[in-house]
Design an enzyme around this catalytic site. Structure first.
Site, PDB file in Angstrom:
ATOM      1  N   PRO A   1      11.895  21.423 -28.132  1.00  0.00           N
ATOM      2  CA  PRO A   1      12.760  20.561 -28.934  1.00  0.00           C
ATOM      3  C   PRO A   1      12.939  19.144 -28.381  1.00  0.00           C
ATOM      4  CG  PRO A   1      14.029  22.259 -27.803  1.00  0.00           C
ATOM      5  CD  PRO A   1      12.591  22.618 -27.642  1.00  0.00           C
ATOM      6  N   ASN A   2      12.898  18.222 -29.306  1.00  0.00           N
ATOM      7  CA  ASN A   2      13.127  16.784 -29.061  1.00  0.00           C
ATOM      8  C   ASN A   2      11.970  16.070 -28.357  1.00  0.00           C
ATOM      9  OD1 ASN A   2      15.840  16.783 -30.183  1.00  0.00           O
ATOM     10  ND2 ASN A   2      16.399  17.997 -28.397  1.00  0.00           N
TER      11      ASN A   2
ATOM     12  N   ARG B   1      13.625   8.488 -27.562  1.00  0.00           N
ATOM     13  CA  ARG B   1      14.840   9.105 -27.003  1.00  0.00           C
ATOM     14  C   ARG B   1      15.042   8.687 -25.545  1.00  0.00           C
ATOM     15  NH1 ARG B   1      13.588  15.198 -24.793  1.00  0.00           N
ATOM     16  NH2 ARG B   1      15.854  15.306 -24.773  1.00  0.00           N
TER      17      ARG B   1
ATOM     18  N   TYR C   1      13.242   9.483 -20.032  1.00  0.00           N
ATOM     19  CA  TYR C   1      11.957  10.081 -20.390  1.00  0.00           C
ATOM     20  C   TYR C   1      10.803   9.076 -20.476  1.00  0.00           C
ATOM     21  CZ  TYR C   1      14.946  14.069 -21.439  1.00  0.00           C
ATOM     22  OH  TYR C   1      15.851  15.098 -21.330  1.00  0.00           O
TER      23      TYR C   1
ATOM     24  N   ASN D   1       6.320  22.531 -21.928  1.00  0.00           N
ATOM     25  CA  ASN D   1       7.638  21.934 -21.702  1.00  0.00           C
ATOM     26  C   ASN D   1       8.598  22.557 -22.721  1.00  0.00           C
ATOM     27  OD1 ASN D   1       9.952  20.496 -21.339  1.00  0.00           O
ATOM     28  ND2 ASN D   1       8.971  18.469 -21.334  1.00  0.00           N
TER      29      ASN D   1
ATOM     30  N   ALA E   1      15.031  21.824 -23.704  1.00  0.00           N
ATOM     31  CA  ALA E   1      16.367  22.422 -23.519  1.00  0.00           C
ATOM     32  C   ALA E   1      16.343  23.948 -23.544  1.00  0.00           C
ATOM     33  CB  ALA E   1      17.320  21.892 -24.580  1.00  0.00           C
TER      34      ALA E   1
ATOM     35  N   GLU F   1       5.103  25.316 -16.263  1.00  0.00           N
ATOM     36  CA  GLU F   1       6.215  24.609 -16.916  1.00  0.00           C
ATOM     37  C   GLU F   1       6.247  23.148 -16.442  1.00  0.00           C
ATOM     38  OE1 GLU F   1       9.913  26.621 -17.795  1.00  0.00           O
ATOM     39  OE2 GLU F   1      10.988  25.122 -16.626  1.00  0.00           O
TER      40      GLU F   1
ATOM     41  N   HIS G   1       8.570  19.476 -16.689  1.00  0.00           N
ATOM     42  CA  HIS G   1       9.692  18.660 -17.136  1.00  0.00           C
ATOM     43  C   HIS G   1       9.393  17.219 -16.747  1.00  0.00           C
ATOM     44  CE1 HIS G   1      12.111  21.986 -18.388  1.00  0.00           C
ATOM     45  NE2 HIS G   1      11.814  22.600 -17.263  1.00  0.00           N
TER      46      HIS G   1
ATOM     47  N   ARG H   1      19.821  16.120 -12.325  1.00  0.00           N
ATOM     48  CA  ARG H   1      20.611  15.832 -13.526  1.00  0.00           C
ATOM     49  C   ARG H   1      21.829  16.772 -13.616  1.00  0.00           C
ATOM     50  NH1 ARG H   1      16.811  15.314 -18.561  1.00  0.00           N
ATOM     51  NH2 ARG H   1      18.711  14.335 -19.381  1.00  0.00           N
TER      52      ARG H   1
END
Ligand code: DHK
Length: 152
Positions: free
Chosen positions: A11-12, A19, A24, A75, A78, A99, A101, A108
């Site tokens: 998502p996103n 964004r 990012y 990825n 969320a 994975e 990120h 964070r």
């Protein structure tokens, strides 16, 4: 026929380039996909690219990779922090998954510090920006090739 891996984004990630650019960066999803395709092709692998904002669709795509593709650069965004269902889908297909990120999830908010999905992966790359996708692709292909050597 060329061996194939899946590049899966959650998502996103379709909003990359727009964004929270301070987190990012300015690369777009298309840039990410091109980077992974170019990296994989350099190693003799083809890539299927898929992005969805929908947990069920991501799970369906993981299942569809079973016995068809060699591994996944993923990825989960969320969903990394929430999705036992995606964790279980990764486990169910017996494929190596790396994975990625873009941001450093450990630097964070606390709610990003745990990745449920990473527990089902062979490894995780976090905080290296979009370049992390290249590293993940190389690590995945290295793993696939090493396993092939072990079979010979
Ligand atoms: C992307 C997201 O959308 C966040 O929800 C994750 C991840 C981090 C990334 O850094 O690529 O917490």
């Amino acid at each position: 026929m060329k061996r194939k891996i899946l590049l899966l984004n959650g998502p996103n990630i379709n909003m990359l380039g727009t964004r929270e650019r301070e987190v990012y960066g300015s690369s777009t999803l298309k840039d990410v996909e091109e980077l992974v395709v170019q990296t994989a092709e350099g190693k003799g692998f083809a890539v299927e690219c898929y992005q969805s904002n929908d947990e069920g669709k991501l799970i369906d795509r993981i299942h569809a990779a079973f016995q068809k593709l060699e591994g996944i650069v993923f990825n989960p965004a969320a969903y990394s922090h929430t999705s036992i269902a995606i964790h279980d889908a990764i486990k169910s297909v017996h494929l190596p998954v790396v994975e990625v990120h873009i941001s450093n999830i450990f630097a964070r908010e606390n709610f990003r510090h745990e990745s449920i999905t990473a527990r089902a992966c062979i490894g995780q790359i976090t905080g290296m920006g979009v370049y992390g996708y290249k590293l993940a692709t190389l690590a995945l292909i290295n793993k696939i090739e090493r396993e092939e050597d072990a079979i010979d």
